[in-house]
Design an enzyme around this catalytic site. Structure first.
Site, PDB file in Angstrom:
ATOM      1  N   HIS A 147     -41.990 -42.550 -68.463  1.00  0.00           N
ATOM      2  CA  HIS A 147     -41.407 -43.889 -68.442  1.00  0.00           C
ATOM      3  C   HIS A 147     -40.240 -44.031 -69.418  1.00  0.00           C
ATOM      4  CE1 HIS A 147     -43.510 -44.723 -72.126  1.00  0.00           C
ATOM      5  NE2 HIS A 147     -44.669 -44.436 -71.565  1.00  0.00           N
ATOM      6  N   HIS A 188     -40.428 -42.710 -72.929  1.00  0.00           N
ATOM      7  CA  HIS A 188     -40.235 -41.263 -73.072  1.00  0.00           C
ATOM      8  C   HIS A 188     -38.752 -40.917 -72.993  1.00  0.00           C
ATOM      9  CE1 HIS A 188     -44.478 -41.158 -71.290  1.00  0.00           C
ATOM     10  NE2 HIS A 188     -44.575 -40.883 -72.562  1.00  0.00           N
ATOM     11  N   LYS A 233     -48.848 -38.427 -65.569  1.00  0.00           N
ATOM     12  CA  LYS A 233     -48.578 -39.872 -65.623  1.00  0.00           C
ATOM     13  C   LYS A 233     -47.065 -40.046 -65.574  1.00  0.00           C
ATOM     14  CE  LYS A 233     -52.724 -41.357 -68.039  1.00  0.00           C
ATOM     15  NZ  LYS A 233     -53.250 -41.922 -69.285  1.00  0.00           N
TER      16      LYS A 233
END
Length: 626
Positions: free
Chosen positions: A151, A154, A148
């Protein structure tokens, strides 16, 4: 000096002054030395002195405080280290004598180098007995989900967590850096199925993170219309059931659609993983290992390393079952519409924590169960004194529920060690080529932008040995400094223009300040021995004195940062100090000065470079030299 037993004086020279003032003031004030020592505090600005004492803090009645302040200051004996105290209302301000401060601080920095500002005694379990060992902290940060996008949340967790780990190490703690990956769940069934259908061995080896993300998006695009069709048929089925029509054919159609669907294949694949099927696990393990290798390369660009790559997959089922069982046995959990919940609204003290879901209707466990199991595991494996979770503020409720449930399950000692380091959101973080897939995309963009900015000054650009490499380092600094420039809880707008500027309080400005000091060192051509023999009494200008005062406060900034746990505490200090430096260059010239003055000023600049370097490294930055 009776009080010099404090181990901190070795690592914080200014505490010699603190001891000295306490010892001189104690007989005058009729108060214990230790009480005065503990209450002497740093001032916000130099015009208020180097240390201040609030007289009422020594249990002096407010009405008598200002009279006492004047009386004590009058009777304060003469000293080689501090000037006559200055009274401001109920405050006594102490100014250090510049000569003695300079002779103490500058050699201390030049001798300790990278250790100046650190204090290994703060992390001891027992300061009076080092044999009892260091306190240990387990810090969980970054924690992206495999396949994933990586973003903004993170990114912030990575930067803030990396900094906190460095900070606690500087304070003598034993720090375990843990990356708790999102590496388990039905999406891995979907991913494995996607790889069978759409995967490329070559692309997987070359860039696993992007490739897995791409096929994950693609398989979701394939499954969406399938799910839409199933949903429509189910709605039709519900309608037909109401009117009593024959639904046999519809039911068969739904069954066939579901059995052929991507989602069903993913579910079966994940079931094989959960049941320990070796072939299924081998594929999953490979995705995980390749992704971690790729993450490691990116993290190293941010000066971040991990001791442990954990993840949801590493929490054993029996731990989770044990958590569910304990919740049931302690009467905390209850059945609700086929699911298992913990209802925290029943107790007025925990009412705002709401209801926490432990197990879904289909029997699958949720994050909470896994997090309880993982917390037990961390305590068992590492026996920490502190468990830190660096997670966005959206997870505030989840973590508050977790900590409270651990306490209610009969483990207040675990709950007490847990701390959520929270932070706000980044807005507008997308790359030039669209939205963010991975951290590398962001770093590449900022590096390119930085390169463009550097190109604008052609003369300077030509002096840089490896412009691409420097642009990359400056770009990473730009991203990190923008992230650390406010309090953690405040969000901010991700702005390429602002962060890559050399004007204002930015990452490139800090790097420029460091490179400029290195350049002065190169031009001066003096050896370490030259600096050691410098006559520091020649540093009499107010610019030099104030710079020394700023450098002397670095160990205290580190100590204060342990209280605030904010990178901005360190960053604001570095900006304040570098502003003082840039206004000193015209007055405290090195090149072209008389040999002795040149040596003294160079010793001061080298001390400033060392402190700037230490501060930047604590923040996780790579200081550049030109």
């Amino acid at each position: 000096m009776g009080h010099s037993a404090t181990a901190f004086e070795a690592s914080n020279p200014v505490d010699i002054y603190r001891s000295h003032i306490s010892e001189l003031l104690a007989p005058v004030a009729g108060k214990p030395v230790k009480d005065i020592y503990d209450r002497l505090s740093w001032t916000q600005t130099f015009d208020k002195g180097d240390l201040g004492l609030a007289v009422p803090s020594l249990r002096v009645p407010p009405k008598e405080a200002s009279a006492k302040a004047s009386e004590w200051s009058e009777k304060f004996p003469n000293s080689d280290l501090v000037e006559k105290p200055v009274v401001a209302g109920t405050f006594i301000q102490f100014f250090f004598k510049p000569q003695s401060l300079t002779k103490l601080i500058v050699p201390s920095i030049l001798q300790k180098k990278t250790l100046y500002g650190t204090n290994p005694t703060l992390g001891l379990r027992d300061e009076s007995d080092p044999k009892k060992g260091k306190k240990r902290m387990v810090i969980d940060f970054s924690s992206p989900n495999i396949a994933k996008p990586f973003h903004a949340g993170h990114l912030r967790s990575t930067i803030i967590g990396g900094f906190l780990a460095n900070l606690y190490e500087a304070a003598g703690w034993d720090v375990v850096r843990l990356n708790y990956l999102g590496d388990w769940g039905r999406q891995f069934g979907l991913l494995a199925h996607a790889f069978e259908m759409l995967g490329s061995e070559e692309k997987l080896e070359k860039d696993p993170i992007s490739h897995l993300f791409d096929i994950y998006v693609e398989i979701n695009n394939i499954s969406r219309p399938e799910e839409e069709e199933i949903k429509q048929k189910k709605e039709a089925l519900a309608q037909a059931s109401k009117t009593g029509e024959d639904t046999t054919e519809l039911e068969q159609q739904i069954q066939i659609l579901e059995s052929k669907s991507v989602n069903e294949k993913a579910r079966q694949y994940f079931k094989r993983m959960e049941e320990g099927d070796e072939a299924a696990l081998a594929t999953w393990r490979r995705f995980r290992d390749l992704s971690i290798e790729r993450y490691k390369r990116t993290y190293s660009r941010l000066n971040i390393h991990y001791d442990v790559y954990g993840g949801e997959s590493t929490v054993e089922l029996e731990r989770m079952d044990r958590a569910v069982k304990q919740l049931q046995e302690s009467g905390l959990s209850e059945e609700s519409q086929g699911a298992v919940i913990v209802d925290l609204t029943k107790n007025p003290k925990t009412k705002k924590l709401g209801k926490a879901l432990v197990r879904k209707r289909d029997g699958s466990s949720l994050y909470l169960t896994r997090d309880i199991g993982e917390a037990y595991k961390r305590v068992e494996v590492y026996q920490p004194d502190k468990l830190v979770y660096v997670v966005a503020s959206q997870q505030e409720l989840h973590l508050a529920q977790l900590f409270k449930i651990l306490e209610l399950m009969g483990h207040p000692e675990i709950a007490e060690k847990c701390q959520h380091i929270s932070f706000g959101m980044v807005h507008g973080m997308s790359t030039r080529k669209g939205t963010v897939k991975f951290l590398d995309d962001i770093l590449r963009d900022v590096g390119e932008k930085m390169h463009e900015v550097m190109h604008k000054n052609q003369i300077k650009y030509e002096q840089v040995e490896n412009p691409e490499q420097t642009a990359d380092t400056l770009g990473i600094t730009a991203v990190m400094v923008q992230d650390m420039s406010g309090k953690r809880i405040n969000g901010y707008d991700f702005s390429l223009e602002r962060m890559t500027s050399f004007e204002g309080d930015t990452g490139p400005y800090l790097q420029y300040a460091h490179a400029r000091l290195c350049s002065i060192t190169r031009k001066a051509g003096l050896s370490a021995e030259d600096l050691q023999s410098a006559d520091l009494s020649l540093l009499s200008e107010s610019h030099a004195i104030n710079l020394v005062r700023a450098l002397s406060s670095w160990p205290n900034v580190v100590q204060n940062t342990l209280k605030t746990q904010e990178p901005v505490t360190v960053l604001s200090y570095l900006f304040k100090m570098t502003h003082m430096l840039s206004s000193s260059y015209d007055i405290l010239k090195v090149v072209g000065s008389e040999p002795e003055i040149k040596k003294a000023r160079m010793a001061l600049y080298e001390a400033a470079r060392q402190v700037l370097n230490n501060g930047m490294k604590m923040l996780g930055l790579n200081p550049v030299e030109r």
